[in-house]
Design a protein around this motif. Structure first.
Motif, PDB file in Angstrom:
ATOM      1  N   LEU A   1      19.830   2.389   1.600  1.00 41.09           N
ATOM      2  CA  LEU A   1      20.780   3.107   2.433  1.00 41.09           C
ATOM      3  C   LEU A   1      20.164   3.311   3.803  1.00 41.09           C
ATOM      4  CD1 LEU A   1      21.864   5.977   0.005  1.00 41.09           C
ATOM      5  CD2 LEU A   1      23.246   4.039   0.718  1.00 41.09           C
ATOM      6  N   THR A   2      20.941   3.117   4.846  1.00 41.93           N
ATOM      7  CA  THR A   2      20.496   3.437   6.200  1.00 41.93           C
ATOM      8  C   THR A   2      21.199   4.716   6.630  1.00 41.93           C
ATOM      9  OG1 THR A   2      22.219   2.028   7.167  1.00 41.93           O
ATOM     10  CG2 THR A   2      20.053   1.025   6.819  1.00 41.93           C
ATOM     11  N   MET A   3      20.469   5.531   7.393  1.00 40.01           N
ATOM     12  CA  MET A   3      20.997   6.836   7.769  1.00 40.01           C
ATOM     13  C   MET A   3      20.758   7.094   9.253  1.00 40.01           C
ATOM     14  SD  MET A   3      20.153   8.695   4.211  1.00 40.01           S
ATOM     15  CE  MET A   3      21.321   9.877   4.447  1.00 40.01           C
ATOM     16  N   ASN A   4      21.682   7.867   9.855  1.00 38.93           N
ATOM     17  CA  ASN A   4      21.526   8.231  11.260  1.00 38.93           C
ATOM     18  C   ASN A   4      20.712   9.519  11.385  1.00 38.93           C
ATOM     19  OD1 ASN A   4      23.293  10.400  10.781  1.00 38.93           O
ATOM     20  ND2 ASN A   4      25.036   9.390  11.719  1.00 38.93           N
TER      21      ASN A   4
ATOM     22  N   CYS B   1      17.783   5.861  11.622  1.00 40.23           N
ATOM     23  CA  CYS B   1      16.693   6.795  11.881  1.00 40.23           C
ATOM     24  C   CYS B   1      15.867   6.995  10.616  1.00 40.23           C
ATOM     25  CB  CYS B   1      17.244   8.135  12.356  1.00 40.23           C
ATOM     26  SG  CYS B   1      18.007   8.038  13.980  1.00 40.23           S
ATOM     27  N   SER B   2      16.512   6.747   9.472  1.00 43.84           N
ATOM     28  CA  SER B   2      15.829   6.867   8.189  1.00 43.84           C
ATOM     29  C   SER B   2      16.510   5.969   7.164  1.00 43.84           C
ATOM     30  CB  SER B   2      15.822   8.317   7.709  1.00 43.84           C
ATOM     31  OG  SER B   2      17.132   8.815   7.605  1.00 43.84           O
ATOM     32  N   VAL B   3      15.792   5.732   6.078  1.00 42.64           N
ATOM     33  CA  VAL B   3      16.327   4.920   4.986  1.00 42.64           C
ATOM     34  C   VAL B   3      15.958   5.561   3.651  1.00 42.64           C
ATOM     35  CG1 VAL B   3      16.209   2.734   6.272  1.00 42.64           C
ATOM     36  CG2 VAL B   3      14.294   3.413   4.827  1.00 42.64           C
ATOM     37  N   ILE B   4      16.751   5.235   2.646  1.00 40.46           N
ATOM     38  CA  ILE B   4      16.435   5.568   1.264  1.00 40.46           C
ATOM     39  C   ILE B   4      16.442   4.254   0.495  1.00 40.46           C
ATOM     40  CG2 ILE B   4      17.192   6.740  -0.841  1.00 40.46           C
ATOM     41  CD1 ILE B   4      18.464   8.879   0.963  1.00 40.46           C
ATOM     42  N   LEU B   5      15.347   3.974  -0.172  1.00 41.50           N
ATOM     43  CA  LEU B   5      15.216   2.770  -0.988  1.00 41.50           C
ATOM     44  C   LEU B   5      15.601   3.114  -2.424  1.00 41.50           C
ATOM     45  CD1 LEU B   5      11.653   1.737   0.242  1.00 41.50           C
ATOM     46  CD2 LEU B   5      13.857   1.052   1.219  1.00 41.50           C
TER      47      LEU B   5
ATOM     48  N   ILE C   1       4.918   1.490  -6.081  1.00 38.52           N
ATOM     49  CA  ILE C   1       4.183   2.406  -5.202  1.00 38.52           C
ATOM     50  C   ILE C   1       3.666   1.665  -3.974  1.00 38.52           C
ATOM     51  CG2 ILE C   1       2.130   3.868  -5.047  1.00 38.52           C
ATOM     52  CD1 ILE C   1       2.623   4.461  -8.105  1.00 38.52           C
ATOM     53  N   ASP C   2       3.089   0.487  -4.197  1.00 39.75           N
ATOM     54  CA  ASP C   2       2.570  -0.310  -3.073  1.00 39.75           C
ATOM     55  C   ASP C   2       3.686  -0.683  -2.097  1.00 39.75           C
ATOM     56  OD1 ASP C   2       0.052  -0.164  -4.210  1.00 39.75           O
ATOM     57  OD2 ASP C   2       0.066  -2.226  -4.968  1.00 39.75           O
ATOM     58  N   LEU C   3       4.845  -1.094  -2.620  1.00 37.57           N
ATOM     59  CA  LEU C   3       5.964  -1.447  -1.753  1.00 37.57           C
ATOM     60  C   LEU C   3       6.430  -0.240  -0.948  1.00 37.57           C
ATOM     61  CD1 LEU C   3       8.136  -3.455  -0.773  1.00 37.57           C
ATOM     62  CD2 LEU C   3       9.566  -2.598  -2.646  1.00 37.57           C
ATOM     63  N   THR C   4       6.529   0.905  -1.587  1.00 42.22           N
ATOM     64  CA  THR C   4       6.961   2.114  -0.889  1.00 42.22           C
ATOM     65  C   THR C   4       6.022   2.423   0.274  1.00 42.22           C
ATOM     66  OG1 THR C   4       7.876   3.003  -2.942  1.00 42.22           O
ATOM     67  CG2 THR C   4       7.494   4.568  -1.152  1.00 42.22           C
ATOM     68  N   ARG C   5       4.745   2.353   0.026  1.00 40.29           N
ATOM     69  CA  ARG C   5       3.761   2.636   1.085  1.00 40.29           C
ATOM     70  C   ARG C   5       3.813   1.575   2.188  1.00 40.29           C
ATOM     71  NH1 ARG C   5      -0.540   4.916  -3.194  1.00 40.29           N
ATOM     72  NH2 ARG C   5       0.178   7.070  -3.101  1.00 40.29           N
ATOM     73  N   LYS C   6       3.969   0.314   1.806  1.00 45.77           N
ATOM     74  CA  LYS C   6       4.030  -0.775   2.786  1.00 45.77           C
ATOM     75  C   LYS C   6       5.261  -0.631   3.684  1.00 45.77           C
ATOM     76  CE  LYS C   6       3.997  -5.842   2.960  1.00 45.77           C
ATOM     77  NZ  LYS C   6       3.949  -7.068   2.146  1.00 45.77           N
ATOM     78  N   VAL C   7       6.422  -0.363   3.087  1.00 46.95           N
ATOM     79  CA  VAL C   7       7.655  -0.200   3.861  1.00 46.95           C
ATOM     80  C   VAL C   7       7.560   1.042   4.744  1.00 46.95           C
ATOM     81  CG1 VAL C   7      10.133   0.286   3.695  1.00 46.95           C
ATOM     82  CG2 VAL C   7       9.099  -1.456   2.232  1.00 46.95           C
ATOM     83  N   THR C   8       7.046   2.138   4.197  1.00 48.12           N
ATOM     84  CA  THR C   8       6.888   3.374   4.977  1.00 48.12           C
ATOM     85  C   THR C   8       6.019   3.132   6.197  1.00 48.12           C
ATOM     86  OG1 THR C   8       7.188   4.740   3.002  1.00 48.12           O
ATOM     87  CG2 THR C   8       6.097   5.765   4.879  1.00 48.12           C
ATOM     88  N   HIS C   9       4.910   2.429   6.001  1.00 47.02           N
ATOM     89  CA  HIS C   9       3.996   2.130   7.112  1.00 47.02           C
ATOM     90  C   HIS C   9       4.665   1.223   8.142  1.00 47.02           C
ATOM     91  CE1 HIS C   9       0.147   1.610   9.106  1.00 47.02           C
ATOM     92  NE2 HIS C   9       0.330   0.297   9.055  1.00 47.02           N
ATOM     93  N   ALA C  10       5.305   0.160   7.662  1.00 46.79           N
ATOM     94  CA  ALA C  10       5.937  -0.803   8.580  1.00 46.79           C
ATOM     95  C   ALA C  10       7.051  -0.150   9.397  1.00 46.79           C
ATOM     96  CB  ALA C  10       6.481  -1.997   7.791  1.00 46.79           C
TER      97      ALA C  10
ATOM     98  N   LEU D   1       8.677   1.577  13.942  1.00 48.43           N
ATOM     99  CA  LEU D   1      10.012   1.518  14.543  1.00 48.43           C
ATOM    100  C   LEU D   1      10.658   2.898  14.583  1.00 48.43           C
ATOM    101  CD1 LEU D   1      11.174  -1.666  12.615  1.00 48.43           C
ATOM    102  CD2 LEU D   1      10.452  -1.549  15.009  1.00 48.43           C
ATOM    103  N   ASP D   2       9.874   3.936  14.283  1.00 46.71           N
ATOM    104  CA  ASP D   2      10.367   5.319  14.223  1.00 46.71           C
ATOM    105  C   ASP D   2      11.494   5.477  13.210  1.00 46.71           C
ATOM    106  OD1 ASP D   2       8.551   6.329  16.116  1.00 46.71           O
ATOM    107  OD2 ASP D   2       9.843   5.682  17.763  1.00 46.71           O
ATOM    108  N   ILE D   3      11.379   4.762  12.101  1.00 43.86           N
ATOM    109  CA  ILE D   3      12.339   4.871  11.006  1.00 43.86           C
ATOM    110  C   ILE D   3      11.593   5.458   9.814  1.00 43.86           C
ATOM    111  CG2 ILE D   3      13.896   3.636   9.456  1.00 43.86           C
ATOM    112  CD1 ILE D   3      14.123   1.468  11.658  1.00 43.86           C
ATOM    113  N   LYS D   4      12.090   6.566   9.302  1.00 48.28           N
ATOM    114  CA  LYS D   4      11.427   7.283   8.215  1.00 48.28           C
ATOM    115  C   LYS D   4      12.006   6.865   6.862  1.00 48.28           C
ATOM    116  CE  LYS D   4      10.451  12.004   6.698  1.00 48.28           C
ATOM    117  NZ  LYS D   4       9.047  11.927   6.478  1.00 48.28           N
ATOM    118  N   VAL D   5      11.132   6.646   5.898  1.00 46.00           N
ATOM    119  CA  VAL D   5      11.564   6.415   4.524  1.00 46.00           C
ATOM    120  C   VAL D   5      11.670   7.793   3.869  1.00 46.00           C
ATOM    121  CG1 VAL D   5      11.011   5.376   2.295  1.00 46.00           C
ATOM    122  CG2 VAL D   5      10.497   4.134   4.406  1.00 46.00           C
ATOM    123  N   LEU D   6      12.891   8.215   3.564  1.00 47.03           N
ATOM    124  CA  LEU D   6      13.107   9.538   2.979  1.00 47.03           C
ATOM    125  C   LEU D   6      12.778   9.562   1.493  1.00 47.03           C
ATOM    126  CD1 LEU D   6      16.489  10.524   4.670  1.00 47.03           C
ATOM    127  CD2 LEU D   6      14.171  11.197   5.332  1.00 47.03           C
TER     128      LEU D   6
END
Length: 97
Positions: free
Chosen positions: A1-4, A40-44, A60-69, A73-78
């Protein structure tokens, strides 16, 4: 999901569809969807057809990798949510993201 910025859903995308044992998520494709949506943020989220709610090392590794990447871009993984037939597991509630 992408979020504003108001945490309203602006879109969604199926990034990957796997087989019985797993799938591959390309972070570049995921980032493209987030940028195209001006997120501005996403939910995986993904499912565990086995019914096992425990996140794998790959989850867990994917979550950390996506969060870091996405942080560049100033996009937060919620959150990253694992869904089974009977329940769900929130990585943000159980891991430091």
């Amino acid at each position: 999901l992408t979020m504003n910025a108001n945490l309203q859903t602006t879109g969604y995308a199926k990034i990957s569809q796997g087989g019985v044992m797993g799938t591959v998520v390309d972070v570049k494709i995921l980032a493209k969807y987030a940028v195209d949506a001006l997120a501005c943020s996403v939910i995986l989220a993904h499912n565990h057809p086995s019914g096992n709610l425990k996140p794998s090392k790959q989850d867990i590794d994917l979550t950390r990798k996506v969060t870091h990447a996405l942080s560049f871009l100033d996009i937060k993984v919620l959150d990253h949510i694992i869904i089974t037939k009977d329940s769900h597991y929130s990585l943000s509630d159980n891991l430091e993201m």
